[in-house]
Design a protein around this motif. Structure first.
Motif, PDB file in Angstrom:
ATOM      1  N   PRO A  35       0.799  -1.232   0.000  1.00 29.60           N
ATOM      2  CA  PRO A  35       0.000   0.000   0.000  1.00 29.60           C
ATOM      3  C   PRO A  35       0.832   1.283   0.000  1.00 29.60           C
ATOM      4  O   PRO A  35       0.514   2.237  -0.711  1.00 29.60           O
ATOM      5  CB  PRO A  35      -0.855  -0.121   1.256  1.00 29.60           C
ATOM      6  CG  PRO A  35      -0.995  -1.594   1.463  1.00 29.60           C
ATOM      7  CD  PRO A  35       0.326  -2.172   1.033  1.00 29.60           C
ATOM      8  N   ARG A  36       1.911   1.330   0.781  1.00 32.07           N
ATOM      9  CA  ARG A  36       2.729   2.554   0.805  1.00 32.07           C
ATOM     10  C   ARG A  36       3.351   2.814  -0.559  1.00 32.07           C
ATOM     11  O   ARG A  36       3.440   3.964  -1.004  1.00 32.07           O
ATOM     12  CB  ARG A  36       3.802   2.459   1.879  1.00 32.07           C
ATOM     13  CG  ARG A  36       4.612   3.743   1.936  1.00 32.07           C
ATOM     14  CD  ARG A  36       5.541   3.808   3.092  1.00 32.07           C
ATOM     15  NE  ARG A  36       6.350   5.015   3.009  1.00 32.07           N
ATOM     16  CZ  ARG A  36       7.334   5.275   3.816  1.00 32.07           C
ATOM     17  NH1 ARG A  36       7.606   4.463   4.804  1.00 32.07           N
ATOM     18  NH2 ARG A  36       8.047   6.368   3.669  1.00 32.07           N
ATOM     19  N   GLY A  66       1.013   5.708   8.664  1.00 32.83           N
ATOM     20  CA  GLY A  66       0.270   4.784   7.817  1.00 32.83           C
ATOM     21  C   GLY A  66      -0.610   3.988   8.758  1.00 32.83           C
ATOM     22  O   GLY A  66      -0.115   3.437   9.745  1.00 32.83           O
ATOM     23  N   LYS A  67      -1.896   3.971   8.514  1.00 36.93           N
ATOM     24  CA  LYS A  67      -2.832   3.328   9.445  1.00 36.93           C
ATOM     25  C   LYS A  67      -3.797   2.442   8.677  1.00 36.93           C
ATOM     26  O   LYS A  67      -4.434   2.880   7.730  1.00 36.93           O
ATOM     27  CB  LYS A  67      -3.597   4.417  10.203  1.00 36.93           C
ATOM     28  CG  LYS A  67      -4.539   3.907  11.261  1.00 36.93           C
ATOM     29  CD  LYS A  67      -5.058   5.065  12.105  1.00 36.93           C
ATOM     30  CE  LYS A  67      -6.417   5.489  11.608  1.00 36.93           C
ATOM     31  NZ  LYS A  67      -7.019   6.548  12.385  1.00 36.93           N
ATOM     32  N   GLU A  68      -3.894   1.186   9.109  1.00 38.14           N
ATOM     33  CA  GLU A  68      -4.830   0.262   8.470  1.00 38.14           C
ATOM     34  C   GLU A  68      -6.220   0.416   9.064  1.00 38.14           C
ATOM     35  O   GLU A  68      -6.370   0.701  10.250  1.00 38.14           O
ATOM     36  CB  GLU A  68      -4.358  -1.179   8.644  1.00 38.14           C
ATOM     37  CG  GLU A  68      -3.182  -1.514   7.748  1.00 38.14           C
ATOM     38  CD  GLU A  68      -2.922  -3.000   7.681  1.00 38.14           C
ATOM     39  OE1 GLU A  68      -3.879  -3.767   7.456  1.00 38.14           O
ATOM     40  OE2 GLU A  68      -1.753  -3.378   7.856  1.00 38.14           O
ATOM     41  N   SER A  69      -7.204   0.220   8.208  1.00 38.87           N
ATOM     42  CA  SER A  69      -8.605   0.232   8.630  1.00 38.87           C
ATOM     43  C   SER A  69      -9.297  -0.923   7.906  1.00 38.87           C
ATOM     44  O   SER A  69      -8.699  -1.539   7.025  1.00 38.87           O
ATOM     45  CB  SER A  69      -9.264   1.566   8.280  1.00 38.87           C
ATOM     46  OG  SER A  69      -9.504   1.659   6.892  1.00 38.87           O
ATOM     47  N   GLY A  72      -9.064  -0.283   4.109  1.00 42.17           N
ATOM     48  CA  GLY A  72      -7.794  -0.083   3.426  1.00 42.17           C
ATOM     49  C   GLY A  72      -6.751   0.513   4.340  1.00 42.17           C
ATOM     50  O   GLY A  72      -6.835   0.404   5.560  1.00 42.17           O
ATOM     51  N   THR A  73      -5.767   1.162   3.738  1.00 42.24           N
ATOM     52  CA  THR A  73      -4.682   1.783   4.494  1.00 42.24           C
ATOM     53  C   THR A  73      -4.630   3.273   4.163  1.00 42.24           C
ATOM     54  O   THR A  73      -4.664   3.648   2.994  1.00 42.24           O
ATOM     55  CB  THR A  73      -3.333   1.120   4.156  1.00 42.24           C
ATOM     56  OG1 THR A  73      -3.453  -0.296   4.335  1.00 42.24           O
ATOM     57  CG2 THR A  73      -2.227   1.632   5.049  1.00 42.24           C
ATOM     58  N   HIS A  74      -4.535   4.087   5.201  1.00 45.36           N
ATOM     59  CA  HIS A  74      -4.495   5.541   5.065  1.00 45.36           C
ATOM     60  C   HIS A  74      -3.077   6.025   5.363  1.00 45.36           C
ATOM     61  O   HIS A  74      -2.486   5.622   6.365  1.00 45.36           O
ATOM     62  CB  HIS A  74      -5.460   6.198   6.065  1.00 45.36           C
ATOM     63  CG  HIS A  74      -6.850   5.680   5.961  1.00 45.36           C
ATOM     64  ND1 HIS A  74      -7.860   6.378   5.355  1.00 45.36           N
ATOM     65  CD2 HIS A  74      -7.411   4.512   6.368  1.00 45.36           C
ATOM     66  CE1 HIS A  74      -8.978   5.678   5.399  1.00 45.36           C
ATOM     67  NE2 HIS A  74      -8.727   4.545   6.015  1.00 45.36           N
ATOM     68  N   LYS A  94      -5.637   7.286   0.602  1.00 49.85           N
ATOM     69  CA  LYS A  94      -6.186   6.007   1.057  1.00 49.85           C
ATOM     70  C   LYS A  94      -6.043   4.985  -0.071  1.00 49.85           C
ATOM     71  O   LYS A  94      -6.449   5.229  -1.209  1.00 49.85           O
ATOM     72  CB  LYS A  94      -7.652   6.131   1.425  1.00 49.85           C
ATOM     73  CG  LYS A  94      -8.235   4.808   1.873  1.00 49.85           C
ATOM     74  CD  LYS A  94      -9.705   4.908   2.132  1.00 49.85           C
ATOM     75  CE  LYS A  94     -10.279   3.518   2.335  1.00 49.85           C
ATOM     76  NZ  LYS A  94     -11.698   3.491   2.136  1.00 49.85           N
ATOM     77  N   ASN A  96      -7.223   1.225  -1.048  1.00 50.76           N
ATOM     78  CA  ASN A  96      -8.213   0.224  -0.642  1.00 50.76           C
ATOM     79  C   ASN A  96      -7.616  -1.182  -0.668  1.00 50.76           C
ATOM     80  O   ASN A  96      -6.465  -1.382  -1.062  1.00 50.76           O
ATOM     81  CB  ASN A  96      -9.493   0.340  -1.482  1.00 50.76           C
ATOM     82  CG  ASN A  96      -9.279   0.002  -2.946  1.00 50.76           C
ATOM     83  OD1 ASN A  96      -8.336  -0.672  -3.339  1.00 50.76           O
ATOM     84  ND2 ASN A  96     -10.184   0.490  -3.787  1.00 50.76           N
ATOM     85  N   LYS A  97      -8.401  -2.150  -0.248  1.00 49.35           N
ATOM     86  CA  LYS A  97      -7.941  -3.544  -0.157  1.00 49.35           C
ATOM     87  C   LYS A  97      -7.635  -4.161  -1.528  1.00 49.35           C
ATOM     88  O   LYS A  97      -6.946  -5.176  -1.610  1.00 49.35           O
ATOM     89  CB  LYS A  97      -8.977  -4.410   0.571  1.00 49.35           C
ATOM     90  CG  LYS A  97      -9.214  -4.001   2.002  1.00 49.35           C
ATOM     91  CD  LYS A  97      -8.054  -4.370   2.888  1.00 49.35           C
ATOM     92  CE  LYS A  97      -8.395  -4.112   4.346  1.00 49.35           C
ATOM     93  NZ  LYS A  97      -7.314  -4.468   5.233  1.00 49.35           N
TER      94      LYS A  97
END
Length: 125
Positions: A35-36, A66-69, A72-74, A94, A96-97
């Protein structure tokens, strides 16, 4: 107006991209990259649209987190000029998955300059 499944909003004062929303997941390719890496590559690809220089992204943005939810990842980057943080100036991307950039919130200050000078200390005397 949707273009390639994406809704964009530009700043009236600056003309830079301020908001980006992926509305049609099938209109954009997915990626299996981290994601990054996806977020960083998106920033490089859209730097001029964001009012930034692609060559100077590393000097102008510092990754705050970087924070997962569940969705997805923000990633949040803060803007810096000559190493000085710019107040309330950040961009949130953001991913997404599915490995797509699904939203961007841009509060960066394009073309900002910060006058800085070296302070002489005792070691300089």
């Amino acid at each position: 107006q949707l273009v390639d499944g994406v809704q964009r909003q530009y700043g009236m004062d600056t003309g830079v991209l301020r908001r980006y929303w992926l509305r049609d997941l099938n209109a954009q390719p997915s990626s299996s990259a981290a994601p990054r890496e996806i977020a960083s590559n998106w920033l490089k690809a859209h730097a001029s649209e964001l009012g930034l220089s692609a060559a100077a992204l590393d000097q102008n943005l510092e990754l705050a987190y970087g924070k997962e939810s569940p969705s997805g990842t923000h990633f949040r980057w803060n803007q810096v000029v000559n190493g000085v943080p710019v107040y309330r100036s950040e961009i949130v991307v953001k991913v997404n998955k599915r490995g797509q950039v699904s939203s961007v919130q841009n509060n960066l200050k394009p073309s900002i300059a910060v006058a800085t000078a070296r302070v002489r200390g005792r070691e300089d005397r």
